[in-house]
Design an enzyme around this catalytic site. Structure first.
Site, short mmCIF file in Angstrom:
data_model
loop_
_atom_site.label_atom_id
_atom_site.label_comp_id
_atom_site.label_asym_id
_atom_site.label_seq_id
_atom_site.Cartn_x
_atom_site.Cartn_y
_atom_site.Cartn_z
CG ASP A 127 -29.74 -59.78 -19.27
OD1 ASP A 127 -29.27 -59.31 -18.21
OD2 ASP A 127 -29.93 -59.10 -20.30
CD GLU A 135 -29.30 -52.04 -4.90
OE1 GLU A 135 -29.38 -51.03 -5.59
OE2 GLU A 135 -28.34 -52.28 -4.14
CE LYS A 193 -31.42 -48.21 -3.74
NZ LYS A 193 -30.12 -48.78 -3.37
CB CYS A 204 -26.65 -45.83 -6.50
SG CYS A 204 -26.77 -47.48 -7.16
CE LYS A 221 -17.24 -48.48 -3.44
NZ LYS A 221 -18.39 -49.18 -2.82
C1 UDX Z 1 -24.30 -46.88 -2.79
C2 UDX Z 1 -24.90 -47.22 -1.45
O1 UDX Z 1 -23.86 -47.23 -0.45
C3 UDX Z 1 -25.58 -48.59 -1.50
O2 UDX Z 1 -26.20 -48.86 -0.27
C4 UDX Z 1 -26.64 -48.55 -2.62
O3 UDX Z 1 -27.32 -49.78 -2.71
C5 UDX Z 1 -25.97 -48.22 -3.94
O4 UDX Z 1 -25.29 -46.95 -3.85
P1 UDX Z 1 -22.13 -47.40 -4.17
O5 UDX Z 1 -22.58 -46.24 -4.97
O6 UDX Z 1 -21.80 -48.68 -4.84
O7 UDX Z 1 -23.28 -47.78 -3.06
O8 UDX Z 1 -20.82 -46.98 -3.37
P2 UDX Z 1 -20.55 -46.24 -1.99
O9 UDX Z 1 -19.57 -47.05 -1.26
O10 UDX Z 1 -21.80 -45.89 -1.32
O11 UDX Z 1 -19.79 -44.88 -2.47
C6 UDX Z 1 -20.51 -43.95 -3.24
C7 UDX Z 1 -19.57 -42.78 -3.54
O12 UDX Z 1 -19.33 -42.03 -2.35
C8 UDX Z 1 -18.21 -43.17 -4.09
O13 UDX Z 1 -17.87 -42.27 -5.13
C9 UDX Z 1 -17.28 -42.97 -2.90
O14 UDX Z 1 -15.96 -42.61 -3.31
C10 UDX Z 1 -17.94 -41.82 -2.18
N1 UDX Z 1 -17.69 -41.76 -0.74
C11 UDX Z 1 -18.10 -42.78 0.05
C12 UDX Z 1 -17.06 -40.63 -0.22
O15 UDX Z 1 -16.68 -39.72 -0.95
N2 UDX Z 1 -16.87 -40.55 1.13
C13 UDX Z 1 -17.27 -41.54 1.97
O16 UDX Z 1 -17.05 -41.42 3.17
C14 UDX Z 1 -17.89 -42.71 1.42
#
Ligand code: UDX
Length: 432
Positions: free
Chosen positions: A30, A151, A206, A262, A321
């Site tokens: 890094d 990923e 992805k 993401c 989240k």
């Molecule tokens: C996401 C993807 O799930 C993962 O596969 C990718 O590699 C990176 O982006 P992440 O953003 O870390 O992961 O969290 P995730 O659990 O997917 O939730 C994303 C957002 O959606 C959060 O704000 C969560 O609160 C919201 N969410 C999730 C909802 O509002 N409703 C749901 O049913 C699920």
């Protein structure tokens, strides 16, 4: 195998630690010297369940090391994982400068053939560009094999997602990469989970996966508005929909919408790719718009039911989240910014994310960050739940009953409406 991971963020550190834990010799590179110092003593700069112990154990066993020095680290390397950030630029396109700088440093210091796996999320076509980029930079006659290895790690669950993946996607046109991939992932996934595709297919998988998950969330959130209007129940609707196995139950939890580093970025990246090449598309932009509408929709619920500059508000949840300390694109932060000037004071609580949230809410002088979610409850006229942290599922109704108004706005439908009403609360969810 002798592996180098470039970039020690969420993806890089989880990848490095888990590969070290399953028997590889991993060296992380890094550019951030301060961060490297912290990592060497096991200080992880973000919360990720289980990661700290894996890092500490691997550092102790000398299967994981950290350095900023390319030429020492690349000595006899067999595989390199590029896990550098590709943050969105102002125009929404991913910034690829970190990727280019890493490739340049690799080219200047590599002494042997190697397989390069690009884990960073990059627009389709970037791996082809990267392969040509590094070939031009390499001065020695070396064979560089290339693969797109995206990923699928959810924050707060990244270690488990890495160790128990639904699938591992390897996009390549090089037979050597297939051999190396099977060796790298032999202790992580059975061969039927190791899926080989073209490079471009892997890049699109992805973006398409994230955009589809975000679309599911935006869709159920629009349905939750309809459910509100007709006094239906979004939890019944979700159950009735999800029993169709083509729909399924995951990512159909209505609430304040999606945030994180993401989904928003990848939707914009996908929309840009369509636009750049004049390919007709409307869904990614529509999902982004719909997601923003959900925060407006819920803020109107609050301001329409709690009026008065003398009112005080309690907000539980600041992270994007549950189970994380990350506030990037947090719907909760966006909601607080939208309503903060309507009320006298906002008391803000989060079990993990207060440190990060304070940086996002500088200048909002009427926001008080509290360490105990029941502290100051007596001063408040309502409780807003904005993040689905599991601790909010078991609320002490007696304690929150001390509010001036027994009024709850549940932005994640985490509580049971009937139970709240039984305790004498006026309960507003989303679609329930
Ligand atoms: C996401 C993807 O799930 C993962 O596969 C990718 O590699 C990176 O982006 P992440 O953003 O870390 O992961 O969290 P995730 O659990 O997917 O939730 C994303 C957002 O959606 C959060 O704000 C969560 O609160 C919201 N969410 C999730 C909802 O509002 N409703 C749901 O049913 C699920």
């Amino acid at each position: 195998m002798n592996i180098v991971v470039i970039g020690t963020g969420y993806v890089g550190l989880v990848t490095a630690a888990c590969l070290a834990e399953c028997g590889h010799q991993v060296n992380c590179i890094d550019i951030d010297k301060e961060k490297l110092k912290k990592l060497k003593r096991g200080d992880i700069p973000f919360y990720e369940k289980g990661l700290k112990n894996i890092v500490l154990k691997a550092v102790k066993n000398k299967t994981l090391s950290f350095s900023k020095n390319y030429n020492q680290s690349l000595n006899q390397v067999e595989a390199i994982f590029l896990c550098v950030g590709t943050p969105p630029k102002v125009n929404g396109k991913p910034n690829l400068s970190y990727l280019k700088n890493s490739l340049t440093s690799i080219a200047e210091n590599l002494e042997n053939d190697v397989a390069i796996f690009v884990k960073s999320t990059v627009p389709v076509g970037t791996n082809k560009f990267a392969k040509e980029f590094i070939q031009k930079k390499i001065k020695k006659d070396l064979k560089i094999s290339f693969a797109s290895n995206p990923e699928f790690l959810k924050e707060g669950n990244a270690v488990s997602d890495f160790k128990k993946p639904d699938r591992i996607i390897i996009g390549t046109d090089d037979p050597l990469v297939k051999k190396v991939s099977k060796e790298i992932y032999k202790n992580i996934a059975t061969s039927k989970k190791l899926i080989f595709t073209s490079i471009e297919s892997a890049e699109i998988i992805k973006y398409a996966s994230n955009a589809f998950l975000a679309t599911k969330i935006a869709f159920i959130n629009e349905i939750s508005r309809l459910s509100d209007h007709f006094n239906a129940d979004i939890k019944e609707i979700k159950k009735g929909m999800s029993m169709d196995e083509r729909i399924g139950e995951h990512f159909l939890n209505s609430g304040l919408g999606f945030g994180g580093s993401c989904f928003p970025k990848d939707l914009d990246g996908l929309a840009n790719r369509f636009r750049e090449f004049g390919i007709p598309s409307s869904i990614p932009n529509a999902v982004r718009l719909s997601n923003n509408q959900q925060i407006n929709y819920f803020s109107k619920k609050i301001t329409g039911n709690l009026i008065g500059k003398t009112s005080c508000v309690m907000v539980w949840g600041l992270a994007f989240k549950g189970g994380t300390d990350d506030v990037r694109e947090s719907p909760s932060i966006k909601l607080i910014k939208k309503i903060s000037n309507k009320y006298k004071e906002i008391y803000a609580y989060d079990p993990l994310a207060i440190f990060n949230a304070k940086k996002e809410l500088v200048g909002f002088s009427n926001i008080k960050f509290i360490k105990d979610k029941y502290e100051f409850i007596k001063k408040c006229d309502c409780l807003i739940i904005a993040t689905e942290h599991s601790e909010f599922k078991s609320v002490d109704f007696k304690k929150i009953g001390k509010m001036k108004n027994k009024l709850i706005f549940d932005g994640r439908n985490i509580l049971n409406k009937q139970q709240a009403e039984k305790h004498g609360f006026i309960y507003h969810g989303i679609g329930v």
